[in-house]
Each structure stands twice: as C-alpha cells, then as structure tokens.
Design a protein around this motif. Sequence first.
Motif, PDB file in Angstrom:
ATOM      1  N   ILE A  73      37.638 -37.908 -28.678  1.00  0.00           N
ATOM      2  CA  ILE A  73      38.460 -38.407 -29.773  1.00  0.00           C
ATOM      3  C   ILE A  73      38.914 -37.257 -30.657  1.00  0.00           C
ATOM      4  CG2 ILE A  73      38.419 -39.807 -31.893  1.00  0.00           C
ATOM      5  CD1 ILE A  73      36.576 -41.751 -30.323  1.00  0.00           C
ATOM      6  N   ALA A  74      37.998 -36.357 -30.989  1.00  0.00           N
ATOM      7  CA  ALA A  74      38.358 -35.210 -31.820  1.00  0.00           C
ATOM      8  C   ALA A  74      39.388 -34.332 -31.120  1.00  0.00           C
ATOM      9  CB  ALA A  74      37.101 -34.401 -32.162  1.00  0.00           C
ATOM     10  N   GLU A  75      39.203 -34.124 -29.825  1.00  0.00           N
ATOM     11  CA  GLU A  75      40.133 -33.295 -29.052  1.00  0.00           C
ATOM     12  C   GLU A  75      41.544 -33.891 -29.054  1.00  0.00           C
ATOM     13  OE1 GLU A  75      40.882 -32.473 -24.337  1.00  0.00           O
ATOM     14  OE2 GLU A  75      38.805 -32.533 -25.031  1.00  0.00           O
ATOM     15  N   LYS A  76      41.633 -35.212 -28.937  1.00  0.00           N
ATOM     16  CA  LYS A  76      42.935 -35.878 -28.888  1.00  0.00           C
ATOM     17  C   LYS A  76      43.556 -36.018 -30.275  1.00  0.00           C
ATOM     18  CE  LYS A  76      42.793 -36.883 -24.465  1.00  0.00           C
ATOM     19  NZ  LYS A  76      43.749 -36.457 -23.497  1.00  0.00           N
ATOM     20  N   ALA A  77      42.745 -36.304 -31.279  1.00  0.00           N
ATOM     21  CA  ALA A  77      43.265 -36.624 -32.611  1.00  0.00           C
ATOM     22  C   ALA A  77      43.510 -35.403 -33.492  1.00  0.00           C
ATOM     23  CB  ALA A  77      42.310 -37.577 -33.317  1.00  0.00           C
ATOM     24  N   LEU A  78      42.687 -34.377 -33.397  1.00  0.00           N
ATOM     25  CA  LEU A  78      42.787 -33.239 -34.308  1.00  0.00           C
ATOM     26  C   LEU A  78      44.131 -32.516 -34.241  1.00  0.00           C
ATOM     27  CD1 LEU A  78      41.318 -31.713 -36.504  1.00  0.00           C
ATOM     28  CD2 LEU A  78      40.322 -30.251 -34.752  1.00  0.00           C
ATOM     29  N   PRO A  79      44.674 -32.206 -33.074  1.00  0.00           N
ATOM     30  CA  PRO A  79      45.979 -31.526 -33.051  1.00  0.00           C
ATOM     31  C   PRO A  79      47.083 -32.345 -33.730  1.00  0.00           C
ATOM     32  CG  PRO A  79      44.939 -31.352 -30.900  1.00  0.00           C
ATOM     33  CD  PRO A  79      44.109 -32.299 -31.716  1.00  0.00           C
ATOM     34  N   ALA A  80      47.101 -33.643 -33.521  1.00  0.00           N
ATOM     35  CA  ALA A  80      48.110 -34.488 -34.162  1.00  0.00           C
ATOM     36  C   ALA A  80      47.903 -34.526 -35.672  1.00  0.00           C
ATOM     37  CB  ALA A  80      48.058 -35.901 -33.586  1.00  0.00           C
ATOM     38  N   ALA A  81      46.657 -34.593 -36.100  1.00  0.00           N
ATOM     39  CA  ALA A  81      46.363 -34.608 -37.535  1.00  0.00           C
ATOM     40  C   ALA A  81      46.780 -33.288 -38.193  1.00  0.00           C
ATOM     41  CB  ALA A  81      44.875 -34.868 -37.765  1.00  0.00           C
ATOM     42  N   LEU A  82      46.519 -32.175 -37.542  1.00  0.00           N
ATOM     43  CA  LEU A  82      46.909 -30.875 -38.096  1.00  0.00           C
ATOM     44  C   LEU A  82      48.431 -30.741 -38.178  1.00  0.00           C
ATOM     45  CD1 LEU A  82      44.299 -28.552 -36.340  1.00  0.00           C
ATOM     46  CD2 LEU A  82      44.342 -29.256 -38.750  1.00  0.00           C
ATOM     47  N   LYS A  83      49.130 -31.236 -37.156  1.00  0.00           N
ATOM     48  CA  LYS A  83      50.590 -31.208 -37.165  1.00  0.00           C
ATOM     49  C   LYS A  83      51.138 -32.068 -38.305  1.00  0.00           C
ATOM     50  CE  LYS A  83      54.640 -32.275 -34.428  1.00  0.00           C
ATOM     51  NZ  LYS A  83      55.157 -33.288 -33.567  1.00  0.00           N
ATOM     52  N   ASP A  84      50.583 -33.261 -38.477  1.00  0.00           N
ATOM     53  CA  ASP A  84      51.008 -34.133 -39.577  1.00  0.00           C
ATOM     54  C   ASP A  84      50.767 -33.466 -40.924  1.00  0.00           C
ATOM     55  OD1 ASP A  84      51.764 -36.079 -37.788  1.00  0.00           O
ATOM     56  OD2 ASP A  84      50.042 -37.398 -38.172  1.00  0.00           O
ATOM     57  N   MET A  85      49.618 -32.832 -41.075  1.00  0.00           N
ATOM     58  CA  MET A  85      49.282 -32.145 -42.332  1.00  0.00           C
ATOM     59  C   MET A  85      50.277 -31.030 -42.618  1.00  0.00           C
ATOM     60  SD  MET A  85      47.171 -31.890 -44.840  1.00  0.00           S
ATOM     61  CE  MET A  85      45.694 -31.183 -45.455  1.00  0.00           C
ATOM     62  N   GLU A  86      50.642 -30.283 -41.589  1.00  0.00           N
ATOM     63  CA  GLU A  86      51.609 -29.200 -41.754  1.00  0.00           C
ATOM     64  C   GLU A  86      52.972 -29.749 -42.181  1.00  0.00           C
ATOM     65  OE1 GLU A  86      53.689 -25.587 -39.173  1.00  0.00           O
ATOM     66  OE2 GLU A  86      52.082 -26.770 -38.284  1.00  0.00           O
ATOM     67  N   GLU A  87      53.407 -30.830 -41.550  1.00  0.00           N
ATOM     68  CA  GLU A  87      54.691 -31.434 -41.897  1.00  0.00           C
ATOM     69  C   GLU A  87      54.703 -31.950 -43.327  1.00  0.00           C
ATOM     70  OE1 GLU A  87      55.550 -34.443 -38.980  1.00  0.00           O
ATOM     71  OE2 GLU A  87      55.683 -32.982 -37.352  1.00  0.00           O
TER      72      GLU A  87
END
Length: 97
Positions: A73-87
């Motif tokens: 779950i962390a592997e799948k969710a973390l990259p998307a969460a970091l991208k959202d945070m950057e945006e």
Amino acid sequence: YKASVTRASEITDYTAEGDEKAIERDNVPLIYEILKLKSEMSTLLGFSNYAEQSLASKMAPTVDSVKELSDLIAEKALPAALKDMEEVTNMARANGG
C-alpha cells in the motif's frame, strides 16, 4: 404475523403543522458512488476488484503478510501522494501562498 418492507424513498415526512415535506431519500446514487470509489481505490492499490482487496485484509495468515500488504500500500500510494503534495504546493506558491 405479516412482514412489511418500506423503502425510505416511499416515506412522506410531515412538519409539526401537518404539512407534507418533500425530502429526498433515494440512496441509490450514493450507493453507486460508494461502489465506484471502492473500485477505484482497489485498482490504485493493485487489486483486481474491491472483493479481492477486502479478502486480502481479512485472510492474512501471518503478521509478515500484514506487513507485506502495508508495504505494498505504501509503495503504491506514496508516489501519488508526493506528486499531489508537489502540485498543491506549486499552486499555493503561484497564488501567493
């Protein structure tokens, strides 16, 4: 004894004065939205469908399998969460935040 089933959408409400009050009680659109969101969540987490995801958390044979699922779950969710945070950060900076 005779059982009776009434749909929430068939119930009429009355005000204290006895006037009919129209209230939307049809939950079908909400149920479809919940099912759609569960399906999307399962796909994002790497499952074929929500049933597969639900069973995965209930059928864990060992603590290691629970950790493995958490890592997945962390592997799948973390990259998307970091991208959202950057945006969101970039948008805030662009708008004086």
